[in-house]
Each structure stands twice: as structure tokens, then as C-alpha cells.
Design a protein around this motif. Structure first.
Motif, PDB file in Angstrom:
ATOM      1  N   SER A   1      -2.864  -5.591  17.596  1.00 32.40           N
ATOM      2  CA  SER A   1      -2.715  -4.741  16.438  1.00 32.40           C
ATOM      3  C   SER A   1      -2.206  -3.432  16.969  1.00 32.40           C
ATOM      4  CB  SER A   1      -3.984  -4.563  15.734  1.00 32.40           C
ATOM      5  OG  SER A   1      -3.879  -4.903  14.417  1.00 32.40           O
ATOM      6  N   SER A   2      -1.090  -3.551  17.102  1.00 29.35           N
ATOM      7  CA  SER A   2      -0.342  -2.462  17.696  1.00 29.35           C
ATOM      8  C   SER A   2       0.248  -1.596  16.609  1.00 29.35           C
ATOM      9  CB  SER A   2       0.763  -3.016  18.595  1.00 29.35           C
ATOM     10  OG  SER A   2       1.620  -3.832  17.822  1.00 29.35           O
ATOM     11  N   LEU A   3       0.441  -0.297  16.943  1.00 30.22           N
ATOM     12  CA  LEU A   3       0.999   0.643  15.986  1.00 30.22           C
ATOM     13  C   LEU A   3       2.173   1.345  16.633  1.00 30.22           C
ATOM     14  CD1 LEU A   3      -2.359   2.137  14.759  1.00 30.22           C
ATOM     15  CD2 LEU A   3      -0.851   0.696  13.428  1.00 30.22           C
ATOM     16  N   ILE A   4       3.080   1.880  15.810  1.00 35.26           N
ATOM     17  CA  ILE A   4       4.218   2.608  16.359  1.00 35.26           C
ATOM     18  C   ILE A   4       4.313   3.973  15.712  1.00 35.26           C
ATOM     19  CG2 ILE A   4       5.516   0.498  16.803  1.00 35.26           C
ATOM     20  CD1 ILE A   4       7.193   1.101  14.365  1.00 35.26           C
TER      21      ILE A   4
ATOM     22  N   GLU B   1      -6.009   1.436  13.671  1.00 33.16           N
ATOM     23  CA  GLU B   1      -5.558   0.369  12.779  1.00 33.16           C
ATOM     24  C   GLU B   1      -6.396   0.260  11.514  1.00 33.16           C
ATOM     25  OE1 GLU B   1      -7.590  -3.661  14.412  1.00 33.16           O
ATOM     26  OE2 GLU B   1      -6.168  -2.713  15.767  1.00 33.16           O
TER      27      GLU B   1
ATOM     28  N   GLU C   1       3.002   2.490   9.333  1.00 31.60           N
ATOM     29  CA  GLU C   1       2.811   1.056   9.138  1.00 31.60           C
ATOM     30  C   GLU C   1       3.865   0.303   9.954  1.00 31.60           C
ATOM     31  OE1 GLU C   1       0.160  -1.553   7.098  1.00 31.60           O
ATOM     32  OE2 GLU C   1       0.282   0.630   6.976  1.00 31.60           O
ATOM     33  N   LEU C   2       3.491  -0.836  10.484  1.00 27.53           N
ATOM     34  CA  LEU C   2       4.466  -1.625  11.225  1.00 27.53           C
ATOM     35  C   LEU C   2       5.640  -1.991  10.324  1.00 27.53           C
ATOM     36  CD1 LEU C   2       2.118  -4.010  13.214  1.00 27.53           C
ATOM     37  CD2 LEU C   2       3.503  -2.159  14.136  1.00 27.53           C
TER      38      LEU C   2
ATOM     39  N   ARG D   1      -4.543   1.024   8.342  1.00 30.14           N
ATOM     40  CA  ARG D   1      -3.428   0.185   7.937  1.00 30.14           C
ATOM     41  C   ARG D   1      -3.768  -0.626   6.699  1.00 30.14           C
ATOM     42  NH1 ARG D   1      -1.440  -3.623  12.587  1.00 30.14           N
ATOM     43  NH2 ARG D   1      -0.050  -4.269  10.904  1.00 30.14           N
TER      44      ARG D   1
ATOM     45  N   THR E   1       8.884  -7.427   9.054  1.00 25.11           N
ATOM     46  CA  THR E   1       9.568  -8.401   9.920  1.00 25.11           C
ATOM     47  C   THR E   1      10.067  -9.607   9.143  1.00 25.11           C
ATOM     48  OG1 THR E   1       7.379  -9.289  10.484  1.00 25.11           O
ATOM     49  CG2 THR E   1       8.351  -7.719  12.015  1.00 25.11           C
TER      50      THR E   1
ATOM     51  N   ARG F   1       4.462  -8.077   8.129  1.00 25.39           N
ATOM     52  CA  ARG F   1       4.580  -6.968   9.076  1.00 25.39           C
ATOM     53  C   ARG F   1       3.876  -7.409  10.359  1.00 25.39           C
ATOM     54  NH1 ARG F   1       5.644  -1.725   6.590  1.00 25.39           N
ATOM     55  NH2 ARG F   1       5.459  -1.770   4.321  1.00 25.39           N
ATOM     56  N   ASP F   2       4.609  -8.081  11.228  1.00 23.28           N
ATOM     57  CA  ASP F   2       4.082  -8.551  12.501  1.00 23.28           C
ATOM     58  C   ASP F   2       2.861  -9.466  12.285  1.00 23.28           C
ATOM     59  OD1 ASP F   2       4.118  -8.716  15.322  1.00 23.28           O
ATOM     60  OD2 ASP F   2       2.518  -7.225  15.459  1.00 23.28           O
TER      61      ASP F   2
END
Length: 288
Positions: free
Chosen positions: A8-11, A72, A177-178, A75, A181, A261-262
Motif C-alpha cells: 500500500s504504497s503512496l505517491i 494509507e 490517491e494512487l 485513502r 490503473t 487504483r493499483d
């Protein structure tokens, strides 16, 4: 299944690594009736509303907390994970939500464990065009800072609806937010892995197969459902599950889109109804 009202990665916007930005900090006090809580941690998150489910065109979320929480937990669409943490007594503080282009309106949610199971979190809608609720607000591509202060006019509060006052300065890195995708419609949406999982859940609900429901549900959903099941007999739970399966099948007929989203996804249906999904252990699970 939920209806829009109101991981649960964020950017970052333009930052390659979370280590390149100072952590968020808050300085202030939240008072609930006579109880005072020092708020020391600050988190910020931007949601682009690609799903079109928010009450505002886009949204910035700020959490001012008494302890560290996962980034996260801000999110998602609505019913954010940070709210679940508050209901479980794992954080106390404030959640601020607003459109960055309309700072005169701020929705404030009290993050505090309700005195009784099943009660919703207390919210305040602050609107002031002359004196915006957020003072000295500065937003860059990677950070947000400012001050928020408010004192309710009520003479006193209750345990369920405490009288609130707070004055907090904050500065926090701004995550987003991611990115989307996948965004599928029609037959492709109906055959998506997320909807296949939901159909597995519906099949288990029809049979009253509680273990089967649990197997295709997320960890958070299972924790939430376990709390509700404590108050009901097993037969009652099975009866509710069978009844709910029929409603879910009807709703799925109005499926419009599945937005991914991912490791998170949302299935959007008619009447502003949606279903959430999360990938755990490499498998998609129902988040509701």
C-alpha cells in the motif's frame, strides 16, 4: 455495498520518495467537554475524485492526531480507514475535508471512540466566506500547512455529542490517491476479477456459508462484520446474508464501471451505489 452521501504504497505530487519530505507535525489541543487531548501528528491526502463519488469536485483530507497512524488510512472514497481506527479507540483527533478551490467550507469529523457501539462519528460542517475555517493555509505540490481553530457555541455537551473546541497549527507532506490503473465498463466490467469475487460472495451469502463469506472478504471487512455478528445469533446472520444476496444481485445489474487504483478498486452502480475491493495476499477481496 454503500450509497454515496457524504488503501500500500503512496505517491507524492512531484516527490520521488517519502523519505525526502519531513514528517507531518501538529501543535495544539482538542477539548471534548472537559477532556483535553494534545494533537501532535499531522497527515494530508489529496483525492482527485476520478470515480465521481465525492460530494465535492476534489478533496483534501487533513488528519490531526494524538499519535502516529498509517498514511494509507486517509485513502479511499468515504468511510475512510482512519474513521475505523477512531471507532476502535486507536486514534483521537480531527479529520478535515474540503475542496482546495473552496476553502470557505470544511467538514470536520471528530475522531474519537463513540461511547456506545454502533454510533457514528460526530461531524461539523463549518462554512464562513468572510473568515475561512482554515487560517493561513498554504498548499504546495508536496506540502500543506496552516491553522484551524473553533469553539462551539453550545453551553455544554453530552457523552454522545461532546462540546468541542480546538486550536491547532499543522504542517504535513501532501500525498495523493494512487493513479487510476484501469477503468472498465460493460461486459469487461462484469467479467472483471473484482466482480467475480463479488459473485463468489453472493453465492456464499445465498448458502449462509459464513466461512465462505469471510474467505472472500478483506481483513478490515471481516473485523467490522465480526463486531456486528457478536450481537446476533448465527441463524440471524445467515438469514440477513441470504436476504442481502438478493439485493446485491439486483444492484449488480446496474453496474456501470470498475475503477482500479493499483491494489484498490471500486465498482460503480446505478443510484450512486458502489462496492469496494482490496488486493490482499495477491487476491482481490470484497471490502464491504
Amino acid at each position: 455495498m454503500k450509497k454515496a452521501i457524504v488503501i500500500s504504497s503512496l505517491i507524492f505530487f512531484c516527490c520521488p520518495s517519502a523519505h525526502a519530505i519531513d514528517p507531518g507535525k501538529a501543535q495544539g489541543v482538542l477539548t471534548m467537554n472537559e477532556t483535553k487531548v494534545a494533537l501532535t501528528e499531522a497527515y494530508a491526502h489529496y483525492h482527485d475524485n476520478a470515480e465521481g463519488l465525492l460530494d465535492r469536485p476534489r478533496e483534501i483530507r487533513i488528519v490531526l492526531a494524538d499519535r502516529q497512524i498509517p498514511q494509507e488510512s486517509l485513502r479511499g472514497i468515504a468511510f475512510l480507514p482512519v474513521a475505523e481506527l477512531a471507532k476502535e479507540g486507536r486514534v483521537t483527533g480531527l479529520l478535515l475535508q474540503f475542496d482546495p478551490k473552496d476553502r470557505s467550507k470544511v467538514l470536520v469529523t471528530l475522531l474519537a471512540k463513540p461511547p456506545q457501539e454502533g454510533l457514528t462519528l460526530m461531524t461539523l460542517s463549518l462554512v464562513d466566506t468572510a473568515k475561512p475555517p482554515l487560517k493561513g493555509l498554504t498548499i504546495s505540490k508536496t506540502r500543506i500547512s496552516g491553522e484551524v481553530a473553533h469553539t462551539e457555541d453550545r453551553a455544554s455537551g453530552s457523552e454522545e455529542l461532546p462540546k468541542l473546541s480546538y486550536m491547532v497549527k499543522f504542517s504535513a507532506p501532501l500525498f495523493q490517491e494512487l493513479p487510476v490503473t484501469a477503468d472498465v465498463k460493460g461486459k469487461q466490467a462484469q467479467e472483471s476479477p473484482q466482480i467475480k469475487v463479488l459473485r463468489q460472495k453472493i453465492a456464499a451469502m445465498k448458502k449462509g456459508d459464513l466461512e465462505g463469506i469471510k474467505a472472500v472478504s478483506s481483513e478490515q471487512a471481516n473485523r467490522r462484520n465480526a463486531v456486528m455478528m457478536e450481537k446476533l445469533t448465527e441463524e440471524s446472520v445467515k438469514a440477513f446474508a441470504k436476504e442481502g444476496a438478493e439485493d446485491l444481485e439486483k444492484t449488480l445489474k446496474s453496474l456501470k464501471r470498475v475503477v482500479v487504483r493499483d491494489d484498490r478498486a471500486v465498482a460503480l452502480c446505478g443510484d450512486n451505489t458502489w462496492f469496494t475491493f482490496v488486493k490482499e495476499g495477491g487476491q482481490w477481496k470484497s471490502g464491504d
